[in-house]
Design a protein around this motif. Structure first.
Motif, PDB file in Angstrom:
ATOM      1  N   GLN A  78      34.313  48.430  36.522  1.00 59.73           N
ATOM      2  CA  GLN A  78      33.806  49.238  35.412  1.00 59.73           C
ATOM      3  C   GLN A  78      34.880  49.613  34.392  1.00 59.73           C
ATOM      4  OE1 GLN A  78      32.890  49.418  38.526  1.00 59.73           O
ATOM      5  NE2 GLN A  78      30.679  49.306  38.512  1.00 59.73           N
ATOM      6  N   THR A  79      36.146  49.325  34.684  1.00 60.40           N
ATOM      7  CA  THR A  79      37.202  49.593  33.691  1.00 60.40           C
ATOM      8  C   THR A  79      37.381  48.439  32.709  1.00 60.40           C
ATOM      9  OG1 THR A  79      39.001  48.651  35.039  1.00 60.40           O
ATOM     10  CG2 THR A  79      38.457  50.972  35.398  1.00 60.40           C
ATOM     11  N   SER A  80      36.655  47.350  32.921  1.00 58.05           N
ATOM     12  CA  SER A  80      36.912  46.131  32.153  1.00 58.05           C
ATOM     13  C   SER A  80      36.175  46.079  30.818  1.00 58.05           C
ATOM     14  CB  SER A  80      36.537  44.906  32.997  1.00 58.05           C
ATOM     15  OG  SER A  80      35.163  44.906  33.321  1.00 58.05           O
ATOM     16  N   GLY A  81      35.411  47.124  30.494  1.00 49.46           N
ATOM     17  CA  GLY A  81      34.663  47.135  29.238  1.00 49.46           C
ATOM     18  C   GLY A  81      33.179  46.982  29.498  1.00 49.46           C
ATOM     19  N   GLY A  82      32.358  47.616  28.658  1.00 48.87           N
ATOM     20  CA  GLY A  82      30.911  47.502  28.818  1.00 48.87           C
ATOM     21  C   GLY A  82      30.260  48.698  29.478  1.00 48.87           C
ATOM     22  N   TRP A  83      31.055  49.607  30.034  1.00 50.19           N
ATOM     23  CA  TRP A  83      30.514  50.802  30.679  1.00 50.19           C
ATOM     24  C   TRP A  83      30.887  52.077  29.926  1.00 50.19           C
ATOM     25  CZ3 TRP A  83      32.002  46.522  33.301  1.00 50.19           C
ATOM     26  CH2 TRP A  83      31.130  46.018  34.267  1.00 50.19           C
ATOM     27  N   ALA A 109      41.021  43.722  39.972  1.00 44.83           N
ATOM     28  CA  ALA A 109      41.297  42.306  39.792  1.00 44.83           C
ATOM     29  C   ALA A 109      42.196  42.121  38.581  1.00 44.83           C
ATOM     30  CB  ALA A 109      39.997  41.509  39.599  1.00 44.83           C
ATOM     31  N   ASP A 110      42.817  40.959  38.522  1.00 47.49           N
ATOM     32  CA  ASP A 110      43.719  40.667  37.405  1.00 47.49           C
ATOM     33  C   ASP A 110      42.985  40.664  36.076  1.00 47.49           C
ATOM     34  OD1 ASP A 110      42.279  38.354  38.024  1.00 47.49           O
ATOM     35  OD2 ASP A 110      43.960  36.991  37.651  1.00 47.49           O
ATOM     36  N   HIS A 111      41.663  40.416  36.097  1.00 49.61           N
ATOM     37  CA  HIS A 111      40.901  40.314  34.848  1.00 49.61           C
ATOM     38  C   HIS A 111      39.994  41.520  34.600  1.00 49.61           C
ATOM     39  CE1 HIS A 111      38.315  38.806  38.029  1.00 49.61           C
ATOM     40  NE2 HIS A 111      37.262  38.947  37.240  1.00 49.61           N
ATOM     41  N   TYR A 112      40.173  42.610  35.340  1.00 51.03           N
ATOM     42  CA  TYR A 112      39.371  43.814  35.122  1.00 51.03           C
ATOM     43  C   TYR A 112      40.040  44.711  34.081  1.00 51.03           C
ATOM     44  CZ  TYR A 112      36.568  42.961  39.398  1.00 51.03           C
ATOM     45  OH  TYR A 112      35.735  42.448  40.357  1.00 51.03           O
ATOM     46  N   GLY A 113      40.289  44.191  32.915  1.00 55.58           N
ATOM     47  CA  GLY A 113      40.870  45.003  31.855  1.00 55.58           C
ATOM     48  C   GLY A 113      42.142  45.691  32.315  1.00 55.58           C
ATOM     49  N   GLY A 140      45.592  49.669  47.424  1.00 53.50           N
ATOM     50  CA  GLY A 140      45.204  48.988  46.200  1.00 53.50           C
ATOM     51  C   GLY A 140      44.962  47.520  46.483  1.00 53.50           C
ATOM     52  N   LEU A 141      43.698  47.113  46.445  1.00 48.46           N
ATOM     53  CA  LEU A 141      43.310  45.722  46.686  1.00 48.46           C
ATOM     54  C   LEU A 141      43.053  45.062  45.345  1.00 48.46           C
ATOM     55  CD1 LEU A 141      42.780  47.295  49.332  1.00 48.46           C
ATOM     56  CD2 LEU A 141      40.716  45.922  49.650  1.00 48.46           C
ATOM     57  N   THR A 142      43.651  43.909  45.118  1.00 48.15           N
ATOM     58  CA  THR A 142      43.384  43.228  43.858  1.00 48.15           C
ATOM     59  C   THR A 142      42.943  41.793  44.119  1.00 48.15           C
ATOM     60  OG1 THR A 142      44.203  42.899  41.600  1.00 48.15           O
ATOM     61  CG2 THR A 142      45.727  42.355  43.394  1.00 48.15           C
ATOM     62  N   LYS A 143      42.505  41.147  43.049  1.00 47.02           N
ATOM     63  CA  LYS A 143      42.025  39.763  43.141  1.00 47.02           C
ATOM     64  C   LYS A 143      42.795  38.907  42.145  1.00 47.02           C
ATOM     65  CE  LYS A 143      37.389  41.599  43.792  1.00 47.02           C
ATOM     66  NZ  LYS A 143      37.619  42.854  43.035  1.00 47.02           N
ATOM     67  N   TRP A 144      42.917  37.656  42.498  1.00 49.65           N
ATOM     68  CA  TRP A 144      43.489  36.679  41.573  1.00 49.65           C
ATOM     69  C   TRP A 144      42.440  35.608  41.344  1.00 49.65           C
ATOM     70  CZ3 TRP A 144      47.003  32.036  42.769  1.00 49.65           C
ATOM     71  CH2 TRP A 144      47.473  31.465  41.558  1.00 49.65           C
ATOM     72  N   VAL A 145      42.086  35.404  40.069  1.00 53.15           N
ATOM     73  CA  VAL A 145      41.028  34.460  39.693  1.00 53.15           C
ATOM     74  C   VAL A 145      41.618  33.457  38.707  1.00 53.15           C
ATOM     75  CG1 VAL A 145      38.669  34.238  38.823  1.00 53.15           C
ATOM     76  CG2 VAL A 145      39.371  36.341  39.998  1.00 53.15           C
ATOM     77  N   ILE A 160      51.304  36.285  40.866  1.00 55.34           N
ATOM     78  CA  ILE A 160      51.318  37.409  41.796  1.00 55.34           C
ATOM     79  C   ILE A 160      52.337  38.451  41.349  1.00 55.34           C
ATOM     80  CG2 ILE A 160      51.769  38.100  44.183  1.00 55.34           C
ATOM     81  CD1 ILE A 160      49.077  36.506  43.468  1.00 55.34           C
ATOM     82  N   ASP A 161      53.438  37.997  40.811  1.00 58.14           N
ATOM     83  CA  ASP A 161      54.449  38.936  40.309  1.00 58.14           C
ATOM     84  C   ASP A 161      53.900  39.781  39.159  1.00 58.14           C
ATOM     85  OD1 ASP A 161      56.353  38.269  42.163  1.00 58.14           O
ATOM     86  OD2 ASP A 161      57.479  36.920  40.833  1.00 58.14           O
TER      87      ASP A 161
END
Length: 394
Positions: A78-83, A109-113, A140-145, A160-161
Motif C-alpha cells: 500500500q506504500t507503492s501508490g494508489g492508496w 518489495a524492491d518495487h513497492y515505492g 523486515g522481509l523483502t522481495k526481489w522481482v 541485493i546490496d
C-alpha cells in the motif's frame, strides 16, 4: 494421464505468458523423487516461547537457517501508490505503533515505492528509541522481482546490496524471490547466487513468492534452501490447499499468504452492497480492491460473495470480532500456513486492535463447517491455474 486446461479469463488478471495448466500433481506420484541433497525445512521444534505457544510467533527453519516472524505480517504494498499519499514521518510513526503492539514483522518489495526506504528510517528509530530486546523482535522481509535476464553473481549481488542499503541492514531477514518466465531456467541460477549471499551473511533466509508447485519441487530438488513461498490465499482463493500444501507437508516449506482479506472486500464495508449497479456501493478505488474484485468475479460473482460475507458476519458476531479477523484466522488454520499478510495504509488508517484479535480467536467446528458451505464458488485451480499462474497468463 495428465489433463490440461487453458485459462480463458484473459482480461481478468495481470499476466505475462500463456501456458497450459497441468492438473496432475507431479510430486504425489513420485514422493521419493526428492534427492538426498534436496532441502527439507521445518518449523521450530525446540521449547516454544510464550508468544509461540499462544500462536503469535512462528519460526520457519531450514537446516541452520531460521527466522522467527509474527504470524500476521504488515503488508506494505500500500506504500507503492494508489492508496493515498504517504507522508514519510506519519508512516514511520505508524510502523512504530504496529511494532509496539507486537505486530513487528513487515513485508515489502524492491518495487513497492518507498517501502524499503521507510523500513530503513523505521529501523533506525527503533535502534535509537527502543531497547535491544525490542530490536531483536523486529523483522523486515523483502522481495526481489528482477526481469528475466542473465542471473550472474555480480548482477544478483548488486541488486541485493541495493535493498540492504535502502533498508539499512547488514543482512536481509528474508529475501523472497519472484520469477516471471518459467521457460527461462535462470531462476535456478538466481537462487543459487542468493544462497551464496546467504552463506556470506548478506541474507538470513531465502524464500520464494508466487512460485507454483512444480517449480517449487524443482527448486528443492536442486538443493536450494528455501523456507517459504508467499502466495495468494483467501477464503475465496483456496488454490494453495489443492496442490501446494501437499508438497509443503512433505518438505516442510511454509506458506506466507497475501490477499487474505482481499484488499478489504472481506469486511463489513462490503456486506449488503450491490456492486452490479454503478455507484450503488463503496467505490473500488484502490489497486487491491480492483484486483480482488476480479478474483470474486472469476470465483462466482458478487451475489455468491454476499452469501459468503453474511456467513462470515454470523461467525464474527458470535465471537465479538470483525469479518477480516475471521477471514485471516481461517487461513492461518490451513495446512502449511505460517503467516498471513494484512495490508497497512501507513499514516492513513490503522487496524491494530482487529489484527491483534486474530491471535485469541478460536474457530470451532460449527464455524469451519458454515464457512466451508459458503465456499461453493468455482474451482480457481481450474479457472486460473496453480499458485502464481495469474501473473503468467497471456
Amino acid at each position: 494421464m495428465a489433463t490440461s486446461t487453458v485459462f480463458t479469463g484473459v482480461s481478468l488478471f495481470k499476466s505475462k505468458n500463456s501456458t497450459k495448466l497441468i492438473t496432475s500433481t507431479r510430486f504425489s506420484d513420485s514422493k521419493q523423487q526428492l534427492s538426498p541433497n534436496s532441502v527439507k525445512c521445518c518449523s521450530k521444534t525446540t521449547t516454544a516461547t510464550t508468544e509461540e505457544a499462544t500462536g503469535r510467533l512462528v519460526t520457519v527453519k531450514n537446516g541452520n537457517d531460521s527466522l522467527e516472524i509474527c504470524r500476521v505480517l504488515n503488508g506494505m504494498w500500500q506504500t507503492s501508490g494508489g492508496w493515498g499519499r504517504i507522508d514519510r514521518d506519519a508512516a514511520v510513526e505508524s510502523m512504530l505503533r504496529y511494532a509496539d503492539a507486537g505486530l513487528s514483522t513487515f513485508d515489502m518489495a524492491d518495487h513497492y515505492g518507498p517501502a524499503e526506504d521507510l523500513y530503513g528510517i523505521f529501523i533506525n528509530r527503533v535502534r535509537r528509541e527502543r531497547p535491544p530486546e525490542y530490536l531483536e523482535k523486529v523483522r523486515g522481509l523483502t522481495k526481489w522481482v528482477p526481469p528475466p535476464v542473465k542471473m550472474t553473481s555480480g548482477y544478483v549481488r548488486e541488486n541485493i546490496d541495493v535493498s540492504r542499503k535502502r533498508m539499512d541492514v547488514p543482512s536481509l531477514d528474508m529475501l523472497q524471490f519472484h520469477w516471471w518466465d518459467y521457460s527461462n531456467p535462470g531462476y535456478l541460477d538466481a537462487l543459487k547466487n542468493l544462497t551464496d549471499l546467504k552463506e556470506e551473511g548478506k541474507i538470513k533466509t531465502v524464500a520464494l513468492t508466487n512460485f507454483d508447485t512444480e517449480r517449487l519441487q524443482i527448486i528443492l530438488e536442486n538443493g536450494i534452501p528455501v523456507v517459504s513461498n508467499q502466495v495468494q490465499h483467501s477464503i475465496v482463493d483456496m488454490r494453495p490447499q489443492q496442490k501446494m500444501a501437499e508438497l509443503c507437508q512433505l518438505t516442510g516449506v511454509k506458506l506466507i499468504t497475501y490477499g487474505t482479506v482481499m484488499g478489504g472486500l472481506l469486511s463489513e464495508k462490503f456486506l449488503d452492497t450491490n456492486l452490479t449497479i454503478p455507484f450503488a456501493g463503496p467505490p473500488l478505488n484502490t489497486p487491491s480492491l480492483q484486483k480482488y474484485k476480479r478474483m470474486v468475479d472469476a470465483w462466482g460473482g458478487w451475489s455468491l460473495f454476499q452469501t459468503l460475507l453474511k456467513t462470515l458476519k454470523t461467525v464474527a458476531s458470535k465471537h465479538g470480532v470483525t469479518i477480516p479477523t475471521v477471514a485471516v484466522k481461517y487461513i492461518l488454520d490451513q495446512t502449511a500456513v505460517a503467516g498471513s499478510m494484512v495490508g497497512v495504509r501507513l499514516g492513513l488508517s490503522e487496524h491494530i486492535q482487529d489484527t491483534n484479535a486474530i491471535f485469541s480467536l478460536v474457530l470451532d467446528e460449527e464455524d469451519v463447517n458454515s464457512i466451508q458451505v459458503a465456499q461453493r464458488g468455482k474451482d480457481l485451480l481450474r479457472v486460473i491455474g496453480d499458485c502464481g499462474d495469474e501473473y503468467r497468463r497471456a
